[in-house]
Design a protein around this motif. Structure first.
Motif, mmCIF file in Angstrom:
data_model
loop_
_atom_site.group_PDB
_atom_site.id
_atom_site.type_symbol
_atom_site.label_atom_id
_atom_site.label_comp_id
_atom_site.label_asym_id
_atom_site.label_seq_id
_atom_site.Cartn_x
_atom_site.Cartn_y
_atom_site.Cartn_z
ATOM 1 N N SER A 1 -6.774 -16.315 -4.998
ATOM 2 C CA SER A 1 -6.553 -18.107 -4.109
ATOM 3 C C SER A 1 -6.840 -18.477 -2.653
ATOM 4 O O SER A 1 -7.401 -19.274 -2.390
ATOM 5 C CB SER A 1 -5.348 -18.254 -4.400
ATOM 6 N N VAL A 2 -7.059 -17.191 -2.412
ATOM 7 C CA VAL A 2 -6.825 -17.358 -0.548
ATOM 8 C C VAL A 2 -9.254 -16.615 -0.194
ATOM 9 O O VAL A 2 -9.251 -17.551 -0.016
ATOM 10 C CB VAL A 2 -5.887 -16.766 0.368
ATOM 11 N N LEU A 3 -8.575 -15.277 -0.355
ATOM 12 C CA LEU A 3 -9.547 -15.041 -0.678
ATOM 13 C C LEU A 3 -9.856 -13.830 -2.110
ATOM 14 O O LEU A 3 -9.632 -12.800 -1.679
ATOM 15 C CB LEU A 3 -9.958 -14.349 1.116
ATOM 16 N N PRO A 4 -11.206 -13.986 -2.281
ATOM 17 C CA PRO A 4 -11.680 -12.139 -2.916
ATOM 18 C C PRO A 4 -11.466 -10.913 -2.172
ATOM 19 O O PRO A 4 -12.628 -11.630 -1.798
ATOM 20 C CB PRO A 4 -12.851 -12.926 -3.408
ATOM 21 N N LEU A 5 -10.451 -10.128 -2.542
ATOM 22 C CA LEU A 5 -10.423 -9.140 -1.762
ATOM 23 C C LEU A 5 -11.193 -7.469 -2.099
ATOM 24 O O LEU A 5 -11.492 -7.813 -3.985
ATOM 25 C CB LEU A 5 -9.356 -8.608 -1.273
ATOM 26 N N GLU A 6 -11.864 -6.580 -1.651
ATOM 27 C CA GLU A 6 -11.911 -5.768 -2.218
ATOM 28 C C GLU A 6 -11.821 -4.277 -1.032
ATOM 29 O O GLU A 6 -12.695 -3.475 -0.900
ATOM 30 C CB GLU A 6 -13.097 -5.669 -2.140
ATOM 31 N N PRO A 7 -9.971 -4.520 -1.434
ATOM 32 C CA PRO A 7 -9.754 -3.190 -0.667
ATOM 33 C C PRO A 7 -9.180 -2.129 -1.291
ATOM 34 O O PRO A 7 -9.651 -1.806 -1.807
ATOM 35 C CB PRO A 7 -8.868 -3.847 -1.266
ATOM 36 N N ARG A 8 -9.760 -1.036 -0.269
ATOM 37 C CA ARG A 8 -9.946 0.081 -0.578
ATOM 38 C C ARG A 8 -9.245 1.090 -0.054
ATOM 39 O O ARG A 8 -9.093 0.988 1.203
ATOM 40 C CB ARG A 8 -11.639 0.354 -0.097
ATOM 41 N N LEU A 9 -8.386 1.981 -0.277
ATOM 42 C CA LEU A 9 -7.481 3.662 0.825
ATOM 43 C C LEU A 9 -8.156 3.980 1.066
ATOM 44 O O LEU A 9 -9.427 4.863 0.202
ATOM 45 C CB LEU A 9 -6.320 3.851 -0.812
ATOM 46 N N GLU A 10 -8.008 3.865 2.728
ATOM 47 C CA GLU A 10 -9.009 4.981 3.492
ATOM 48 C C GLU A 10 -8.763 6.528 3.387
ATOM 49 O O GLU A 10 -8.839 7.175 2.928
ATOM 50 C CB GLU A 10 -9.211 4.763 4.604
ATOM 51 N N ARG A 11 -7.320 6.593 3.714
ATOM 52 C CA ARG A 11 -6.643 7.523 3.696
ATOM 53 C C ARG A 11 -5.414 7.358 3.902
ATOM 54 O O ARG A 11 -4.768 6.284 3.840
ATOM 55 C CB ARG A 11 -7.063 8.610 5.107
#
Length: 325
Positions: free
Chosen positions: A169-179
């Motif tokens: 609802s705020v922003l379409p995110l594409e989070p990704r675990l880096e490490r």
């Protein structure tokens, strides 16, 4: 040190006490207002409204975790948001234990990373459950092995992917675990004096309880900070939900199968004739060959039509549409 009164002020005060204008008991019970010092060198960039909105977002996130993690851990998982506060990154990092589980998450398309901190005892409980144990933490603290970190990385990936829906609802995110880091010294993602928002959640896996902290730097959400208020969030949720329900209802209606029947005519016969009816008997209808037929959609008369055929099948051709008020 309190203010020093002059002699004239003391005389006026004594005179007011003597005349009864000021009650001495009331003066005794008057408490000093608590004043909080404000450091202008380190201004708090997260307002109370921003923190309240983050609590709402992560309440949704906590429900998703409580629903999805039991599928991996095969045990009841209960998660609730405890509070959110604005602190500097140095305050957050100095409070971390050693070893600790820190998931560095790329918050794309926003610039920068956030940190998901998982309590050590919760980490060992997850590893124990994933390897078939009862889900009990270690009695003595030790560093995590490479195999254990690989197992935790799988669960942290699940936690990272679940961030998409609450932030939609705020922003379409594409989070990704880096490490994953186990030492806070290797997780210096921003300046120590940078302001961050810390959302604290309590996790309960079976009988084991621990904390999960999500550290969100101000620099990461600076571009969307105006959207982190409840007014925008709720209005956006209502618009999104209304459109979503509209689409779902429209799709469901478009796929619904509705019976349509064309009535050739009607007739009335006696019970005796009905009992004695034989093959080849003729039943006279109340309509003529060139009369238009009534076509019903469900139980509603919607069209008139003429009978005919199409590809060796009976058919009707619609001649008019019946509009109802």
């Amino acid at each position: 040190m309190g203010d020093v009164l002059s002699q004239s002020e003391i005389d006026n005060l004594l005179a007011a006490l003597s005349s009864g204008e000021i009650d001495a008991d009331e003066m005794k019970t008057t408490e000093d207002k608590q004043v909080k010092n404000y450091d202008f060198r380190r201004p708090s960039k997260f307002s109370k409204e921003h923190l309240r909105t983050l609590v709402i977002i992560f309440d949704h996130y906590a429900r998703l975790l409580s629903t999805n993690l039991p599928a991996y851990l095969r045990k009841n998982v209960s998660i609730e948001v405890m509070n959110s506060e604005a602190v500097t990154y140095s305050e957050f990092s100095n409070a971390l234990a050693n070893p600790v589980i820190l998931g560095i998450v790329n918050f794309a398309p926003l610039e920068g990373n956030i940190i998901i901190e998982l309590a050590e005892n919760i980490g060992y409980t997850i590893v124990d459950r994933m390897l078939g144990g009862n889900g009990q933490p270690l009695e003595k603290t030790r560093d995590f092995s490479e195999i254990e970190l690989s197992i935790l990385e799988r669960i942290m990936n699940v936690c990272t992917n679940l961030l998409k829906e609450p932030w939609q609802s705020v922003l379409p995110l594409e989070p990704r675990l880096e490490r994953i880091e186990t030492n806070s010294q290797f997780a210096q993602i921003i300046s120590p004096n940078e302001m961050t928002s810390i959302i604290t959640m309590n996790i309960k896996i079976g009988t084991v309880e621990g904390l999960m902290n999500v550290c969100i730097p101000y620099s990461c959400v600076e571009d969307i900070i105006d959207k982190l208020n409840t007014k925008f969030w709720y209005s956006n949720v209502r618009v999104h939900d209304k459109q979503a329900y509209h689409d779902v209802i429209e799709t469901a209606i478009s796929r619904a199968r509705i019976p349509i029947r064309a009535i050739l005519g009607k007739s009335t016969i006696s019970v005796t004739d009905f009992v004695n009816i034989q093959k080849g008997d003729i039943i006279r209808l109340n309509s003529k060959i060139d009369d238009e037929l009534e076509v019903y959609v469900g139980n509603v008369k919607k069209f008139t039509a003429l009978p005919g055929s199409s590809n060796d099948s009976y058919a009707v051709r619609v001649t008019s549409i019946i509009e109802e008020e």
